[in-house]
Design an enzyme around this catalytic site. Structure first.
Site, PDB file in Angstrom:
ATOM      1  N   HIS A 129     109.906  30.588  57.623  1.00  0.00           N
ATOM      2  CA  HIS A 129     109.306  31.626  57.382  1.00  0.00           C
ATOM      3  C   HIS A 129     110.074  32.064  55.975  1.00  0.00           C
ATOM      4  O   HIS A 129     109.438  32.558  54.876  1.00  0.00           O
ATOM      5  CB  HIS A 129     109.537  32.541  58.282  1.00  0.00           C
ATOM      6  N   LYS A 174     100.372  41.286  45.994  1.00  0.00           N
ATOM      7  CA  LYS A 174     100.702  39.834  46.812  1.00  0.00           C
ATOM      8  C   LYS A 174      99.973  40.010  48.233  1.00  0.00           C
ATOM      9  O   LYS A 174      99.565  41.071  48.519  1.00  0.00           O
ATOM     10  CB  LYS A 174     102.165  39.728  47.200  1.00  0.00           C
ATOM     11  N   HIS A 177     100.517  38.439  58.919  1.00  0.00           N
ATOM     12  CA  HIS A 177     101.346  38.880  59.989  1.00  0.00           C
ATOM     13  C   HIS A 177     100.604  38.289  61.382  1.00  0.00           C
ATOM     14  O   HIS A 177     100.316  39.377  62.348  1.00  0.00           O
ATOM     15  CB  HIS A 177     101.310  40.442  60.189  1.00  0.00           C
ATOM     16  N   ASN A 178     100.449  37.126  61.472  1.00  0.00           N
ATOM     17  CA  ASN A 178      99.564  36.305  62.301  1.00  0.00           C
ATOM     18  C   ASN A 178     100.099  36.687  63.887  1.00  0.00           C
ATOM     19  O   ASN A 178      99.488  36.986  64.736  1.00  0.00           O
ATOM     20  CB  ASN A 178      99.267  34.924  62.298  1.00  0.00           C
ATOM     21  N   HIS A 179     101.488  36.122  63.931  1.00  0.00           N
ATOM     22  CA  HIS A 179     101.866  36.053  65.140  1.00  0.00           C
ATOM     23  C   HIS A 179     102.281  37.605  65.857  1.00  0.00           C
ATOM     24  O   HIS A 179     101.769  37.746  66.944  1.00  0.00           O
ATOM     25  CB  HIS A 179     103.344  35.281  65.036  1.00  0.00           C
ATOM     26  N   GLN A 238     107.468  45.428  66.795  1.00  0.00           N
ATOM     27  CA  GLN A 238     107.889  46.823  66.473  1.00  0.00           C
ATOM     28  C   GLN A 238     106.940  47.907  66.112  1.00  0.00           C
ATOM     29  O   GLN A 238     105.704  47.574  66.058  1.00  0.00           O
ATOM     30  CB  GLN A 238     108.638  46.479  65.065  1.00  0.00           C
ATOM     31  N   GLN A 289     111.332  48.189  60.661  1.00  0.00           N
ATOM     32  CA  GLN A 289     110.517  48.428  59.588  1.00  0.00           C
ATOM     33  C   GLN A 289     111.105  49.598  59.013  1.00  0.00           C
ATOM     34  O   GLN A 289     111.898  50.311  59.115  1.00  0.00           O
ATOM     35  CB  GLN A 289     109.266  48.738  60.182  1.00  0.00           C
ATOM     36  N   GLY A 303     102.382  34.541  47.063  1.00  0.00           N
ATOM     37  CA  GLY A 303     101.730  34.421  47.948  1.00  0.00           C
ATOM     38  C   GLY A 303     102.876  34.139  49.117  1.00  0.00           C
ATOM     39  O   GLY A 303     103.691  34.515  49.384  1.00  0.00           O
ATOM     40  N   SER A 342     102.015  30.404  55.968  1.00  0.00           N
ATOM     41  CA  SER A 342     102.105  30.841  57.494  1.00  0.00           C
ATOM     42  C   SER A 342     101.792  29.447  58.271  1.00  0.00           C
ATOM     43  O   SER A 342     100.796  28.975  58.387  1.00  0.00           O
ATOM     44  CB  SER A 342     101.310  31.914  57.957  1.00  0.00           C
TER      45      SER A 342
END
Ligand SMILES: Nc1ncnc2c1ncn2[C@@H]1O[C@H](COP(=O)(O)OP(=O)(O)O)[C@@H](O)[C@H]1O
Ligand SMILES: [Mg+2]
Lengths: 83, 233, 734, 83
Positions: free
Chosen positions: C43, C85, C89-91, C234, C308, C524, C527
């Site tokens: 990542h 950009k 945040h798929n997972h 979170q 965050q 970019g 993922s």
């Protein structure tokens, strides 16, 4: 002075229609987890206040619940002091 | 020349749209005033803008009503000067007790951003004085909590005393359930206080003040406000 | 813990560990191992993708900042720059749709204002399994509500995006978020530490035990043990971020700030190490000064927390009070936690004792780089051209297409997003690209996100190139010129040679198309590991393109506006049903070859469209994509405020009627032209060498389509709109 | 079968950040209604279910709380059956 915990439950007055509760009830109907007659959604607050006694804590928390945590046009509240 | 104040709370996000419409488009001096200020001396009208003051955490407007500026707002209201609440600003005025009722979650439970039809019910208010009889407005809403609630007695008083200023209607100007986006009681979109100088509405005139934004109907409301304020200063 | 176990827990290989020992000249302690684990994760380090990403074109006369910073920056004239950009945040969104999607939006917004830009637009690209599965309904509702809660609260309009439904996303939904901001061209801020002795400040939310190992989670495949990784979820705080945004922009207006970086994946570790490495300097921080939400956090936890709404900044020495005053005004704490040093080391102290000491460069620039093995997947050999039965009832098929969730109106989604705040939106969601005017200038900015997993699955190169072509076409359709692009590459497990092959081919496709259209990629996100229990997604590159319209009043919308306009189709139509929405929906298959793409043909179409727009010759333009001509015609009948207009269309084909209606041949745009402008329009087409065909006229309240002289479709427009408008809502209510 | 009332309180797990509670606490601080150490916000649901016994009601409500009213990733819940 000690730290005292209190719970406040804020609920819509019974005459007020509750769109959230109603939606949940409807969803539950589809899921067939059991026969649910009604659902009412409210808010729950856990407060920790500094006070010299349970009585004082209750007084502070009631004031907070009345003035801030609830809106008297819509809502009623209950206060519970943890022992 | 009148001066307009737009009050800015932490989390407000429409203050610049209101200022741009009044000042850049319509040429009226308009200042942003921070919520910690205590005075609105020198201003002839105040607007509480839309947004998410304090994140709308707890309830929309619930925390903002304790801001120092709200004392000055109360004073302006008492003096009979126009005080306008748009969306979140409307919710603040309700929480502060300056306008009746409270907002429940939208019937859909979702935030709704959409153009709809609005029927002015009174033409003698600070926002509608420039409109003509029977005129429908095309204006957007953007809120999650705009489901107007008041108990039956209050509703009746509002209706009887001509205090409902705007209602959600269909394209033909008629009340209809499917034209009421959020489930508001009596399809109420805007109300005023007894004296008529404090007015709150959920739709956003500050998002449709020029044709390229969709419609320029919001401009008519601001023009009314300007004329109304000028007449009284 | 034995070393092997510790390495497994940190997602590090033995070779990587040995490299770490080599760099330090000693064994790392646990904290240091944690630092390397996140910084060398897929990542953060792009270790599998780096060698391929290098092939993307990143330079151009307008590019002020290419990949490598928090976001790319493009000069848009008038002294302004666009900063943008896209990120995945798929997972997290799969684990907790509302908060996962919300914090995804929060993260990309921080990337933008970190650079000194005020965010003015958001978009999102979403992919889910079909809504017939209850879980997917919850994922869609949850993600949309989460995105809405964050973006709306921040007061940033969401201008568009895409939503696609496909089985392969069942256990791997995709949530990609895009943000664009505007900055003064000469006031761009970078995350580059400077000036030994300058103070390092921590601002924003307190640090909690949130998301520890979030970055390594995004770098591993899901399995049933994902349950255990759950505490990493979170809760977003958009209100705090709004305060942070205002405070940072206020600080940036002074000259007290040297460098600034948000804390995203890998939190404090990543931001400190990157700031140091970029400046070739060291940074020393004292963890005891880091504001903490819970008592008793260990150095390891503080370093790796992904709480965050936090930022790290370097201020000029002597200007501390100014920094503190600005944050205080916004009710935020600014904690001085350390200073810039000259030794190139990230030195972490806890109560004065050194708990980690690592060269910044080793963490940031010297991570592993892999040239992973590649192999052409076997399934590609099985691609067959087959005889398709022609539908007996074309009208019914047409209506079904409009009700397909991938094609149907997305208003249930975009109406939950505030798309009008800031009062700049002049093309609302529902069109080909979102357009905002830029106050104080005559210009406007257009933007869109596009990608097609089905195409990419069947031909990764073509899929990559087509994503760029379609995005640029959408920009051209509103009359704008593309000036920059960003991309989010969503793929499976890169350790599988087939996945790596797909990846490399897709990157090549993106590269070639970007080069042909002169659109540099300025940033970019990659993922990988979008797989659950070994089942992966279609390779899904998503491309975001930003365009300029010098004259905002010339923007073109996608729907018919005036009775009696002539309807033209620009571009030729071939019978290309492979990989199409029609093939999937009606025939239940995804195979064949995706439609061909000729980059020169596409470029000519786009510049022709722009010129027609700038001369004001057309009343509408709508690009053809999913569902082909039939769907584009239908969508042109429906305006954003509920207005509708019919049309009478006559099509001809030597072959099948379903072919001409639903073929997804590329490089086509549907337009309506007032008859007074027709001659000028045709002359321009000739000049640009773009074939155009008159196919009908606008007007009335029905849609009539004749194919080869026979009536194929005859439907009331309001009835068609009803089907198209309500399909997603109906799917959710099932 | 009778109608039985149940209350469900859903709260964020203690390690999960509660920005809303934190913001309310901050607001209370300014109002000086008393010394408030912490505020955590939760949800409250009042359900009426049809069941043949309190035990059955509790079983139904627990299932609903687990599957619908709370998100086990973030939240914990408590069920109380009214007598
Ligand atoms: N997730 C989303 N958020 C906001 N708008 C969306 C989203 N998905 C789709 N839209 C909007 O709905 C419209 C139709 O989307 P799509 O069919 O993907 O467009 P196109 O095919 O022209 O790229 C577009 O205007 C798009 O911006
Ligand atoms: Mg489309």
């Amino acid at each position: 002075m000690t730290l005292i915990k209190a719970n406040v439950v804020v609920q819509l007055k019974s005459a007020v229609h509750d769109p959230q509760g109603e939606t949940i009830r409807h969803a539950l109907e589809q899921l067939e987890l059991g026969q649910v007659e009604s659902v009412r959604q409210g808010k729950f607050f856990e407060l920790t206040v500094e006070a010299s006694s349970k009585e004082e804590a209750e007084k502070i928390v009631r004031e907070i619940a009345l003035r801030v945590l609830s809106n008297p046009v819509l809502e009623v509240f209950q206060v519970e002091i943890e022992s | 020349m009148p001066r307009f104040a737009v009050c800015v709370f932490p989390g407000s996000n429409c203050e610049e749209d209101v200022q741009y419409a009044l000042q850049n488009v319509l040429g009226e001096p308009t200042d942003l005033v921070w919520h910690k200020d205590t005075s609105l001396e020198g201003y002839d009208a105040a607007i509480l803008p839309g947004g998410f003051a304090h994140g709308d955490y707890l309830r929309p407007g619930a925390v903002a009503r304790f801001s120092p500026i709200m004392t000055a707002i109360q004073k302006m209201a008492d003096e009979g000067k126009p005080v306008i609440g748009i969306c979140n600003g409307f919710q603040m005025l309700q929480e502060a007790g300056l306008l009746p009722g409270a907002m429940l979650r939208n019937q859909t439970l979702t935030y709704i951003c959409r153009y709809l039809h609005l029927r002015p019910e009174q033409l003698d208010s600070p926002l509608t004085s420039g409109l003509s009889e029977g005129e429908l407005l095309r204006i957007p809403i953007g809120h999650a909590d705009g489901n107007f609630y008041a108990d039956d007695e209050t509703l009746e008083t509002l209706e009887r005393n001509d205090r409902v200023v705007f209602r959600y209607v269909n394209a033909q100007g008629a009340r209809e359930d499917t034209a009421n986006p959020n489930g508001a009681a009596n399809a109420i979109a805007g109300v005023r206080n007894e004296r008529g100088n404090v007015l709150g509405l959920m739709p956003h005139p500050d998002r449709c003040y020029q044709e390229e934004l969709g419609t320029a109907d919001g401009r008519k409301l601001f023009e009314s406000l300007i004329a109304w304020t000028k007449e009284r200063t | 813990m034995r070393l092997e176990e510790s390495l497994a827990a940190h997602n590090l290989t033995r070779e990587e560990y040995d490299a770490i020992v080599g760099k330090l000249g000693r064994e790392p302690n646990e904290n240091e191992l944690g630092l390397f684990s996140v910084m060398w994760s897929e990542h953060c380090s792009y270790k599998s993708s780096r060698v391929h990403l290098k092939r993307l074109p990143t330079r151009g006369p307008r590019v002020l900042q290419g990949p490598g910073e928090n976001a790319g920056v493009v000069d848009i004239g008038h002294g302004l720059a666009a900063v943008f950009k896209v990120e995945s945040h798929n997972h997290p969104s799969f684990i907790e749709p509302f908060q996962g999607a919300a914090t995804g939006v929060g993260g990309i917004i921080r990337d933008i204002f970190t650079m000194g830009a005020r965010p003015v637009a958001l978009m999102n690209s979403l992919r889910f399994g079909p809504l017939t599965v209850p879980k997917n309904r919850r994922l869609l509702s949850g993600c949309v509500a989460g995105i809405a809660s964050y973006g709306n609260s921040m007061g940033i309009p969401t201008l568009g995006g895409e939503v696609v439904f496909e089985d392969c996303y069942n256990l791997n939904p995709l949530v990609n978020a895009f943000c664009l901001g505007l900055a003064s061209k000469d006031r761009i801020f970078l995350a580059k530490a400077e000036g030994e002795g300058n103070p390092v400040f921590y601002v924003g939310a307190k640090t909690g035990k949130d998301g520890i190992h979030g970055a390594t989670m995004a770098s591993a495949e899901f399995d049933e043990a994902a349950e255990e990784k759950r505490p990493t979820v979170q809760v977003g705080d958009p209100f705090l971020e709004k305060l942070l945004l205002e405070a940072c922009l206020e600080l940036m207006a002074t000259d007290a700030l040297v460098a600034i970086q948000d804390m995203g994946a890998a939190g404090l570790t990543c931001s400190t190490a990157e700031m140091g490495a970029r400046g070739g300097l060291g940074i020393e921080i004292e963890l005891n000064r880091v504001p903490q939400r819970e008592a008793g956090m260990t150095p390891y936890e503080i370093l790796l927390s992904e709480s965050q709404e936090r930022m790290l900044l370097v201020a000029k020495a002597g200007r501390e009070a100014e920094v503190e005053a600005i944050f205080k005004k916004w009710d935020l704490d600014a904690a001085a936690i350390g200073k810039v040093t000259g030794d190139g080391l990230l030195r972490v102290l806890a109560a004065g004792k050194t708990v980690a000491e690592v060269p910044n460069r080793a963490l940031v620039d010297e991570g592993p780089v892999y040239e992973r093995p590649m192999k052409r997947p076997a399934y590609l050999d099985a691609v067959a051209a087959v005889e398709l039965p022609e539908p007996t009832d074309l009208e019914e098929t047409f209506v079904r297409m409009l009700a397909s969730h991938t094609i149907a109106s997305k208003h249930w989604i975009f109406e939950q997003y505030d798309h009008m705040v800031q009062s700049n939106t002049i093309v609302m969601p529902g069109g080909d690209a979102g357009v905002i005017r830029v106050k104080g200038t005559p210009m406007a900015l257009a933007m869109c996100l596009d990608g097609n997993g089905r195409y990419t699955y069947l031909d990764p190169y073509l899929g990559g190139a087509t994503a760029v072509a379609e995005a640029c076409r959408n920009i051209a359709a509103v009359g704008a010129t593309p000036v920059g692009a960003t991309n989010c590459l969503n793929f499976g497990n890169p350790e599988k040679p087939e996945i790596m092959w797909q990846f490399a081919r897709a990157v090549d496709g993106i590269r070639d198309a970007c080069e042909r259209f002169d659109v540099p990629i300025t940033g970019g996100n990659v993922s990988f590991y979008n797989e659950t229990e070994g089942k992966g997604i279609y390779p899904t590159p998503v491309v975001g393109v930003v365009g300029i319209l010098e004259d905002a009043t010339k923007r073109v919308r996608h729907y018919f506006r005036t009775d009696g306009d002539i309807v033209y189709l620009m571009g030729n139509t071939d019978e290309e049903l492979g990989a199409s929405e029609y093939l999937k929906l009606v025939h239940g298959r995804n195979d064949g070859s995706p439609p061909r793409l000729d980059l020169d043909t596409e470029a000519a179409l786009q510049s022709f469209t722009r010129e027609v727009a700038s001369r004001g010759l057309m009343h509408s333009a709508h690009d053809l994509s999913d569902g082909g001509l039939g769907v584009a015609i239908a969508e042109s009948l429906f305006g954003p405020l509920g207005e509708t207009m019919g049309a009478s269309i006559a099509l001809e084909t030597p072959r099948r009627a379903d072919g001409v209606l639903f073929s997804e041949t590329q490089s086509r745009i549907l337009t309506s032209v007032p008859s007074a402008s027709a001659d000028a329009f045709l002359a321009l087409a000739e000049e640009h060498g773009v074939p155009v065909k008159r196919i009908g006229v606008t007007g009335g309240d029905t849609l009539e389509i004749r194919v080869n002289g026979t009536s194929a479709i005859s439907k009331n427009v309001d009835d068609l709109r009803e089907v198209w408008w309500n399909a997603i809502e109906k799917g959710l209510l099932r």
